[in-house]
Write an enzyme that holds these catalytic residues in place. Structure first.
Site, short mmCIF file in Angstrom:
data_model
loop_
_atom_site.label_atom_id
_atom_site.label_comp_id
_atom_site.label_asym_id
_atom_site.label_seq_id
_atom_site.Cartn_x
_atom_site.Cartn_y
_atom_site.Cartn_z
N CYS A 1 -6.12 -8.91 5.11
CA CYS A 1 -4.81 -8.61 4.54
C CYS A 1 -3.71 -9.26 5.38
O CYS A 1 -2.78 -9.86 4.85
CB CYS A 1 -4.57 -7.09 4.54
SG CYS A 1 -4.96 -6.29 2.98
N HIS B 1 0.79 -1.23 0.00
CA HIS B 1 0.00 0.00 0.00
C HIS B 1 0.82 1.27 0.00
O HIS B 1 0.26 2.36 0.03
CB HIS B 1 -0.93 0.02 1.22
CG HIS B 1 -2.02 -1.00 1.17
ND1 HIS B 1 -3.06 -0.94 0.26
CD2 HIS B 1 -2.22 -2.12 1.91
CE1 HIS B 1 -3.86 -1.98 0.46
NE2 HIS B 1 -3.38 -2.70 1.46
N CYS C 1 -22.54 0.00 25.15
CA CYS C 1 -23.80 0.72 25.18
C CYS C 1 -24.97 -0.23 25.43
O CYS C 1 -25.85 0.04 26.24
CB CYS C 1 -24.00 1.44 23.83
SG CYS C 1 -24.66 3.09 23.98
N CYS D 1 -31.74 1.38 20.38
CA CYS D 1 -30.81 2.48 20.10
C CYS D 1 -31.64 3.76 19.92
O CYS D 1 -31.27 4.82 20.40
CB CYS D 1 -30.02 2.21 18.83
SG CYS D 1 -29.26 0.58 18.74
N HIS E 1 -31.09 7.64 21.13
CA HIS E 1 -30.36 8.41 20.11
C HIS E 1 -31.23 9.03 19.04
O HIS E 1 -30.77 9.91 18.31
CB HIS E 1 -29.29 7.52 19.48
CG HIS E 1 -28.20 7.17 20.45
ND1 HIS E 1 -27.38 8.12 21.01
CD2 HIS E 1 -27.80 5.97 20.97
CE1 HIS E 1 -26.53 7.51 21.85
NE2 HIS E 1 -26.76 6.23 21.83
N ARG F 1 -17.82 0.04 21.46
CA ARG F 1 -18.80 1.00 21.98
C ARG F 1 -20.21 0.44 21.93
O ARG F 1 -20.98 0.57 22.88
CB ARG F 1 -18.73 2.30 21.17
CG ARG F 1 -19.52 3.42 21.78
CD ARG F 1 -18.91 3.89 23.09
NE ARG F 1 -19.75 4.89 23.73
CZ ARG F 1 -20.61 4.61 24.72
NH1 ARG F 1 -20.74 3.40 25.16
NH2 ARG F 1 -21.33 5.58 25.25
#
Lengths: 138, 109, 284
Positions: free
Chosen positions: C137, C104, C245, C200, C204, C241
């Site tokens: 990879c 890369h 949560c 959620c 949110h 997260r």
């Protein structure tokens, strides 16, 4: 478990903010200050301490100190298990007698900064930082 | 030697002679305060960076004593006077005896 | 009187005296003085029924001091981990004797990548997240060990890759072969689960801008991930997260790298289409 509405509301309110300011002077803080100043009087002007009113997270609280003409500034946290935070000593090539850093605060408390001036006098500033605990932040 | 400790400093590449510049420094370090306990309830011993210095051409800019209340990944911002071209050297001292260093050159004029 | 989930939620949403943080602010995010970050924009078309007109980055819901930490790459502690990832990028690892750089070149070759992930990978026949692609990879082309999905090495590498797209609009595809996974993610987003019976969306979508105990609820956008959280003083990945949560809402949570979280990540990313890639961001 059964909760009445009153219980639930009380839990919600109680858990929200730990904003009890510890008014009892900590012996360890006094000792640290005494060691730095030798017991001298401290003026209340000549040093600026910038700290948030409410810390978003007690683990990383940005603060800044500024005392033109100081040779050193000591910062202590009156409500932490050990009061020491940092002591900044300014060398010949310092561009100003100011510094910023990030600190940990165990709970709502006073952060105190004391400057030792070039003429041997001392100045003190303090700031109450509210540290909240409990969100859904995980 | 604490593992994965990496410094990151912001230093201007050049300055006017006598100019006051802002320096920012970060270093990745856990700053184990000595207050935490492990799963078995044993206190995890304190292991922090306890001192940070910045010197320019051998003269001291700032010398900081750190205590456990300094956050993980210690950050310091301060000002330095640059009298002439030279090298700014940063040194962090670890409780375990390790010393971490970084340096940057500043040209003048 | 029985403990009711809605009562609990109502009780938790008590507006606190002295906290004037109820509304997300109107500040402008420019990084390093020259990189404009779009932190508020019109909600994408697929969100028409949500009642949300303007999508906002989590940056707006944080205190001024926290916001400032993101405005200079030398204030942002997440950037130390980007530096560490540059070392990883150049390090030769694995039986093939290669590093990321071998194929890369420079990390800048990753420009635009973060903005379109998660995305459908035709050859693999699946939706891939950046972490999946990195591990593919590593294991297939480098002959190296896979990194822990939400571990420090992976989070740092995600941060390095995010920086290359910083400022570019998030633009994940929700149609074509990715659509089924997107629909699965959407359903997960709106499904109430757990002891508190929350989805959620409960927080949110219906309550962003309000306080939940001491926290200022955001729209739950992930354009800023991986994020340096003041709370644990390290980079956090999306799946880590999500896991936290969901666990905090007292529901059965999923594992980083699970199909559920891949789908949820695609859906949540699409709710941010139009916001700038902001990672690594700084949050509480």
């Amino acid at each position: 478990m059964e909760f009445t509405r009153r219980d639930t509301l009380a839990m919600g309110l109680g858990a929200a903010v730990l904003s009890m300011v510890p008014f009892r002077a900590s012996a360890a803080v006094d000792a640290a200050v005494e060691a730095f100043t030798g017991g001298a009087e401290m003026a209340t002007t000549g040093i600026e301490l910038t700290a948030p009113e409410i810390a978003e997270n007690g683990n990383t609280v940005p603060i800044a100190v500024n005392a033109p003409g100081a040779t050193a500034i000591m910062v202590v946290a009156a409500g932490n298990p050990t009061p020491g935070v940092a002591t900044f000593k300014f060398g010949p090539l310092s561009g100003s007698q100011s510094a910023s850093t990030r600190i940990r605060l165990a709970g709502t408390q006073d952060v105190v900064a004391i400057a030792k001036m070039a003429d041997g006098s001392f100045a003190r500033a303090a700031s109450t930082v509210k540290v909240t605990i409990g969100g859904c932040g995980g | 030697m604490a593992s994965g400790v990496k410094p990151r400093v912001k230093v201007p590449k050049s300055a006017e002679a006598g100019e006051v510049v802002t320096i920012k420094t970060l270093i990745s370090h856990k700053m184990e305060s000595g207050q935490r306990k492990d799963k078995d309830g044993n206190v995890i011993p304190r292991s922090i960076i306890n001192r940070f210095t910045c010197d320019f051409n051998g003269q001291n800019v700032i010398d900081v004593d750190l205590f456990p209340a300094i956050s993980t990944n210690p950050y310091f911002e301060f000002e330095a006077t640059i009298p002439e071209a030279g090298d700014m050297k940063f040194t962090w001292y670890d409780d375990d005896g390790s010393v971490y260093e970084e340096s940057k050159s500043i040209t003048v004029g | 009187m029985k403990f009711k989930a809605l009562t609990a939620v109502a009780a938790l949403m008590v507006a606190m005296p002295g906290m004037s943080l109820a509304e997300p602010d109107d500040d402008h995010l420019v990084i390093n003085g020259d990189l404009e970050i779009v932190t508020k924009t019109a909600a994408p078309a697929h969100m028409e029924e949500t009642g949300i007109d303007t999508i906002m980055s989590g940056w707006h819901f944080r205190a001024d001091e926290t916001q400032q930490l993101e405005m200079d790459d030398f204030d942002n502690p997440g950037m130390i981990f980007v530096d560490q990832a540059i070392d990883s990028w150049n390090a030769v690892e694995g039986s093939a004797g290669k590093s990321c750089a071998s194929c890369h070149d420079d990390p800048s070759s990753m420009e635009g990548v973060r903005a379109v992930y998660p995305k459908w990978n035709e050859a693999a026949g699946e939706v891939r997240t950046i972490a999946m692609q990195v591990n593919d990879c590593r294991t297939t082309r480098m002959g190296a060990d896979a990194w822990k999905y939400d571990g420090g090495d992976m989070a740092s590498m995600e941060a390095l890759i995010s920086v290359q797209s910083r400022g570019m609009p998030v633009n994940v595809a929700i149609d074509g072969p990715a659509q089924a996974v997107w629909e699965q993610g959407k359903e997960l987003y709106y499904t109430r689960t757990g002891q508190l019976d929350l989805s959620c969306a409960s927080c949110h979508e219906l309550n962003y801008g309000n306080m939940i105990r001491a926290d200022h609820l955001s729209q739950g956008q992930i354009n800023g991930f991986p994020t340096y959280r003041l709370k644990n003083a390290k980079l956090n990945t999306v799946h880590a997260r999500f896991k936290g949560c969901i666990r905090d809402t007292r529901a059965e949570t999923y594992n980083p790298g699970s199909d559920e979280f891949i789908a949820l990540e695609l859906y949540v990313a699409s709710r941010g289409n139009g916001l700038s890639v902001e990672g690594p961001s700084v949050r509480n």
